[in-house]
Design a protein around this motif. Structure first.
Motif, PDB file in Angstrom:
ATOM      1  N   LEU A  25       0.836  -1.199   0.000  1.00  0.00           N
ATOM      2  CA  LEU A  25       0.000   0.000   0.000  1.00  0.00           C
ATOM      3  C   LEU A  25       0.871   1.249   0.000  1.00  0.00           C
ATOM      4  CD1 LEU A  25      -2.698   1.501   0.188  1.00  0.00           C
ATOM      5  CD2 LEU A  25      -2.638   1.118   2.675  1.00  0.00           C
ATOM      6  N   ILE A  26       1.931   1.241   0.784  1.00  0.00           N
ATOM      7  CA  ILE A  26       2.859   2.380   0.824  1.00  0.00           C
ATOM      8  C   ILE A  26       3.456   2.601  -0.563  1.00  0.00           C
ATOM      9  CG2 ILE A  26       5.022   3.259   1.795  1.00  0.00           C
ATOM     10  CD1 ILE A  26       2.707   3.259   3.785  1.00  0.00           C
ATOM     11  N   GLU A  27       3.839   1.518  -1.223  1.00  0.00           N
ATOM     12  CA  GLU A  27       4.394   1.640  -2.578  1.00  0.00           C
ATOM     13  C   GLU A  27       3.390   2.314  -3.509  1.00  0.00           C
ATOM     14  OE1 GLU A  27       5.924  -2.044  -4.173  1.00  0.00           O
ATOM     15  OE2 GLU A  27       6.941  -2.504  -2.283  1.00  0.00           O
ATOM     16  N   LYS A  28       2.138   1.908  -3.426  1.00  0.00           N
ATOM     17  CA  LYS A  28       1.105   2.496  -4.286  1.00  0.00           C
ATOM     18  C   LYS A  28       0.909   3.974  -3.959  1.00  0.00           C
ATOM     19  CE  LYS A  28      -3.365   1.579  -6.324  1.00  0.00           C
ATOM     20  NZ  LYS A  28      -3.004   1.203  -7.689  1.00  0.00           N
ATOM     21  N   LEU A  29       0.896   4.296  -2.678  1.00  0.00           N
ATOM     22  CA  LEU A  29       0.689   5.685  -2.263  1.00  0.00           C
ATOM     23  C   LEU A  29       1.876   6.577  -2.616  1.00  0.00           C
ATOM     24  CD1 LEU A  29      -0.958   5.065   1.203  1.00  0.00           C
ATOM     25  CD2 LEU A  29      -2.089   5.766  -0.924  1.00  0.00           C
ATOM     26  N   ASN A  30       3.035   6.006  -2.781  1.00  0.00           N
ATOM     27  CA  ASN A  30       4.223   6.788  -3.151  1.00  0.00           C
ATOM     28  C   ASN A  30       4.213   7.204  -4.616  1.00  0.00           C
ATOM     29  OD1 ASN A  30       5.387   6.958  -0.622  1.00  0.00           O
ATOM     30  ND2 ASN A  30       6.537   5.062  -0.874  1.00  0.00           N
ATOM     31  N   ASN A  31       3.282   6.660  -5.384  1.00  0.00           N
ATOM     32  CA  ASN A  31       3.138   7.059  -6.783  1.00  0.00           C
ATOM     33  C   ASN A  31       2.392   8.385  -6.828  1.00  0.00           C
ATOM     34  OD1 ASN A  31       2.554   7.434  -9.473  1.00  0.00           O
ATOM     35  ND2 ASN A  31       1.417   5.523  -9.721  1.00  0.00           N
ATOM     36  N   GLU A  32       3.101   9.458  -7.077  1.00  0.00           N
ATOM     37  CA  GLU A  32       2.502  10.799  -7.077  1.00  0.00           C
ATOM     38  C   GLU A  32       1.471  10.989  -8.184  1.00  0.00           C
ATOM     39  OE1 GLU A  32       5.478  13.839  -6.899  1.00  0.00           O
ATOM     40  OE2 GLU A  32       6.558  12.792  -5.311  1.00  0.00           O
ATOM     41  N   GLU A  33       1.483  10.133  -9.162  1.00  0.00           N
ATOM     42  CA  GLU A  33       0.546  10.238 -10.289  1.00  0.00           C
ATOM     43  C   GLU A  33      -0.629   9.266 -10.146  1.00  0.00           C
ATOM     44  OE1 GLU A  33       1.034  12.583 -12.697  1.00  0.00           O
ATOM     45  OE2 GLU A  33       2.751  13.214 -11.477  1.00  0.00           O
ATOM     46  N   GLU A  34      -0.857   8.731  -8.961  1.00  0.00           N
ATOM     47  CA  GLU A  34      -1.913   7.734  -8.747  1.00  0.00           C
ATOM     48  C   GLU A  34      -3.276   8.324  -9.126  1.00  0.00           C
ATOM     49  OE1 GLU A  34      -4.099   4.786  -8.443  1.00  0.00           O
ATOM     50  OE2 GLU A  34      -1.997   4.389  -7.969  1.00  0.00           O
ATOM     51  N   PRO A  35      -3.907   7.807 -10.202  1.00  0.00           N
ATOM     52  CA  PRO A  35      -5.164   8.386 -10.671  1.00  0.00           C
ATOM     53  C   PRO A  35      -6.392   8.013  -9.836  1.00  0.00           C
ATOM     54  CG  PRO A  35      -4.567   6.511 -12.027  1.00  0.00           C
ATOM     55  CD  PRO A  35      -3.424   6.734 -11.064  1.00  0.00           C
ATOM     56  N   ASN A  36      -6.269   6.991  -9.008  1.00  0.00           N
ATOM     57  CA  ASN A  36      -7.425   6.510  -8.237  1.00  0.00           C
ATOM     58  C   ASN A  36      -7.462   7.047  -6.814  1.00  0.00           C
ATOM     59  OD1 ASN A  36      -8.261   5.007 -10.447  1.00  0.00           O
ATOM     60  ND2 ASN A  36      -7.090   3.224  -9.813  1.00  0.00           N
ATOM     61  N   LEU A  37      -6.734   8.113  -6.567  1.00  0.00           N
ATOM     62  CA  LEU A  37      -6.628   8.686  -5.236  1.00  0.00           C
ATOM     63  C   LEU A  37      -7.199  10.102  -5.243  1.00  0.00           C
ATOM     64  CD1 LEU A  37      -3.742   8.293  -2.855  1.00  0.00           C
ATOM     65  CD2 LEU A  37      -4.311  10.612  -3.480  1.00  0.00           C
ATOM     66  N   ILE A  38      -7.982  10.433  -4.199  1.00  0.00           N
ATOM     67  CA  ILE A  38      -8.420  11.814  -4.036  1.00  0.00           C
ATOM     68  C   ILE A  38      -8.106  12.293  -2.627  1.00  0.00           C
ATOM     69  CG2 ILE A  38     -10.228  11.736  -5.788  1.00  0.00           C
ATOM     70  CD1 ILE A  38     -12.293  11.761  -3.459  1.00  0.00           C
ATOM     71  N   ASP A  39      -7.876  13.572  -2.548  1.00  0.00           N
ATOM     72  CA  ASP A  39      -7.598  14.279  -1.304  1.00  0.00           C
ATOM     73  C   ASP A  39      -8.849  15.111  -1.012  1.00  0.00           C
ATOM     74  OD1 ASP A  39      -6.930  16.458   0.374  1.00  0.00           O
ATOM     75  OD2 ASP A  39      -4.923  16.644  -0.461  1.00  0.00           O
ATOM     76  N   ILE A  40      -9.467  14.883   0.136  1.00  0.00           N
ATOM     77  CA  ILE A  40     -10.658  15.661   0.480  1.00  0.00           C
ATOM     78  C   ILE A  40     -10.348  16.680   1.584  1.00  0.00           C
ATOM     79  CG2 ILE A  40     -12.347  14.017  -0.388  1.00  0.00           C
ATOM     80  CD1 ILE A  40     -12.795  13.129   2.539  1.00  0.00           C
ATOM     81  N   ASP A  41      -9.088  17.036   1.648  1.00  0.00           N
ATOM     82  CA  ASP A  41      -8.637  18.097   2.529  1.00  0.00           C
ATOM     83  C   ASP A  41      -9.125  17.830   3.956  1.00  0.00           C
ATOM     84  OD1 ASP A  41      -7.098  20.578   2.588  1.00  0.00           O
ATOM     85  OD2 ASP A  41      -8.992  21.579   3.048  1.00  0.00           O
ATOM     86  N   LYS A  42      -9.525  18.859   4.657  1.00  0.00           N
ATOM     87  CA  LYS A  42      -9.991  18.736   6.039  1.00  0.00           C
ATOM     88  C   LYS A  42     -11.503  18.566   6.101  1.00  0.00           C
ATOM     89  CE  LYS A  42      -6.386  21.945   7.091  1.00  0.00           C
ATOM     90  NZ  LYS A  42      -6.143  23.348   7.338  1.00  0.00           N
ATOM     91  N   ALA A  43     -12.130  18.373   4.954  1.00  0.00           N
ATOM     92  CA  ALA A  43     -13.600  18.284   4.895  1.00  0.00           C
ATOM     93  C   ALA A  43     -14.143  16.956   5.408  1.00  0.00           C
ATOM     94  CB  ALA A  43     -14.073  18.509   3.455  1.00  0.00           C
ATOM     95  N   TRP A  44     -13.315  15.965   5.597  1.00  0.00           N
ATOM     96  CA  TRP A  44     -13.771  14.629   5.958  1.00  0.00           C
ATOM     97  C   TRP A  44     -14.659  14.625   7.200  1.00  0.00           C
ATOM     98  CZ3 TRP A  44     -12.058  13.048  10.716  1.00  0.00           C
ATOM     99  CH2 TRP A  44     -10.938  13.721  11.230  1.00  0.00           C
ATOM    100  N   ALA A  45     -14.270  15.322   8.251  1.00  0.00           N
ATOM    101  CA  ALA A  45     -15.048  15.303   9.496  1.00  0.00           C
ATOM    102  C   ALA A  45     -16.389  15.999   9.320  1.00  0.00           C
ATOM    103  CB  ALA A  45     -14.262  15.943  10.631  1.00  0.00           C
TER     104      ALA A  45
END
Length: 159
Positions: A25-45
């Motif tokens: 999982l760490i290896e996958k997350l280290n791919n800066e171009e990962e197209p299947n990842l989103i960042d929802i900032d601090k909005a999660w809570a």
């Protein structure tokens, strides 16, 4: 430090591989171009509060964080990664697709969110706070819809 919500779409096969060897999982997350990842900032809570009317600590599961953990010993910033199997993703997708902007607006209660200490505690400006959450909720809706249509699992964590 900020607690940023991260969501990752993966196949069921990938999920099982990560559960067997979490370093993958760490290896996958280290791919800066990962197209299947989103960042929802601090909005999660705030999203959790609007949808589930609870904080991340109140309920058995939330729309973004379940109780299934990939590796309890793995810390991805603010704890381990959680996951939803494809069937759970489909159920959650059906649920969040039915949630309207009007329903979210009706659930937005700045005072209650501040009293519950919903992170990041920026809710006093009701219009700005709601619009912030709405923009990320729409991203989450789209993300779940795509994962559901692809029969994918979702991994979530705070970084």
């Amino acid at each position: 430090m900020s607690m940023i919500g991260i969501l990752l779409r993966v196949t069921a096969i990938e999920l099982e591989a990560f559960r067997t060897d979490s370093s993958l999982l760490i290896e996958k997350l280290n791919n800066e171009e990962e197209p299947n990842l989103i960042d929802i900032d601090k909005a999660w809570a705030g999203i959790i509060f609007l949808i589930d009317k609870q904080t991340i600590y109140d309920g058995p599961d939330s729309i973004l964080f379940g109780r299934r953990v990939i590796d309890r010993k793995q810390d991805l910033g603010y704890g381990p990664a959680y996951y939803f199997i494809p069937d759970q993703v489909k159920e959650s997708n059906e649920r969040i697709l039915r949630i309207s902007e009007e329903e979210l607006r009706n659930n937005y209660d700045a005072k209650a969110m501040m009293e519950a200490e919903v992170y990041p505690e920026i809710w006093e400006d009701e219009e700005a706070g709601f619009n912030y959450l709405l923009s990320f909720f729409k991203k989450v809706q789209s993300f779940y819809a795509k994962a559901s249509s692809n029969n994918e699992a979702i991994i979530t964590f705070l970084n």
